[in-house]
Design a protein around this motif. Structure first.
Motif, PDB file in Angstrom:
ATOM      1  N   GLU A  49       0.827  -1.214   0.000  1.00  0.00           N
ATOM      2  CA  GLU A  49       0.000   0.000   0.000  1.00  0.00           C
ATOM      3  C   GLU A  49       0.857   1.258   0.000  1.00  0.00           C
ATOM      4  OE1 GLU A  49      -2.387  -3.367   1.546  1.00  0.00           O
ATOM      5  OE2 GLU A  49      -0.411  -2.612   2.096  1.00  0.00           O
ATOM      6  N   ASN A  53       0.828   3.978  -3.049  1.00  0.00           N
ATOM      7  CA  ASN A  53       0.488   5.368  -2.715  1.00  0.00           C
ATOM      8  C   ASN A  53       1.619   6.322  -3.076  1.00  0.00           C
ATOM      9  OD1 ASN A  53      -2.104   4.821  -1.827  1.00  0.00           O
ATOM     10  ND2 ASN A  53      -1.469   4.510   0.293  1.00  0.00           N
ATOM     11  N   LYS A  86      -6.127   1.443  -8.113  1.00  0.00           N
ATOM     12  CA  LYS A  86      -5.865   2.886  -8.057  1.00  0.00           C
ATOM     13  C   LYS A  86      -5.696   3.507  -9.441  1.00  0.00           C
ATOM     14  CE  LYS A  86      -5.047   3.066  -3.437  1.00  0.00           C
ATOM     15  NZ  LYS A  86      -5.270   4.054  -2.435  1.00  0.00           N
TER      16      LYS A  86
END
Length: 139
Positions: A49, A53, A86
């Protein structure tokens, strides 16, 4: 060889999980930087993650994962899933480390790019990233 982006290629280099061996990642980060790429090195003990990100925030063209812990069959699929979730489908996920050939084939089938074994020349890695970005990120 120049790219069609009219800016340096941006690569995020990361170490995921408890793998504390970062010398290779640092050597690769330096080699990519010496080749004119912009490199973001996230350091040790990143989660998938955190990597995705950071890739989003830094607007990278490629993510390079260095993995020696044997967790490649967990780490790469998780990162690919997060990248798709994403919207990072146009970003290269590549990497290297101690990864058996059978696992490399499985990871490539999931969408992971080239995976480099120890002893691969820096020029091979640089050229692979340049070529991939030139062919896939010309917008």
């Amino acid at each position: 060889m120049s790219n069609t982006l009219n800016r340096p290629i941006r690569v995020l280099v990361a170490k995921v999980g408890l793998d504390g061996h970062d010398r290779g990642a640092k050597v690769i980060a330096t080699s990519l930087r010496d080749a004119g790429m912009e490199v973001i090195y996230t350091g040790l003990r990143q989660t998938p993650e955190m990597v995705v990100n950071a890739a989003l925030q830094e607007d990278v063209d490629a993510i390079g994962i260095s993995i020696l812990s044997g967790a490649h069959m967990t780490v790469f699929p998780k990162i690919i899933t997060l990248m798709k979730d994403k919207g990072l489908t146009g970003v290269l996920l590549t990497g290297g480390g101690i990864i058996p050939e059978n696992d490399i084939l499985k990871l490539k089938a999931l969408g992971v790019g080239e995976l480099f074994a120890p002893g691969t020349t820096m020029l091979s890695i640089v050229n692979y990233i340049r070529n991939w970005v030139t062919e896939n990120r010309n917008f």
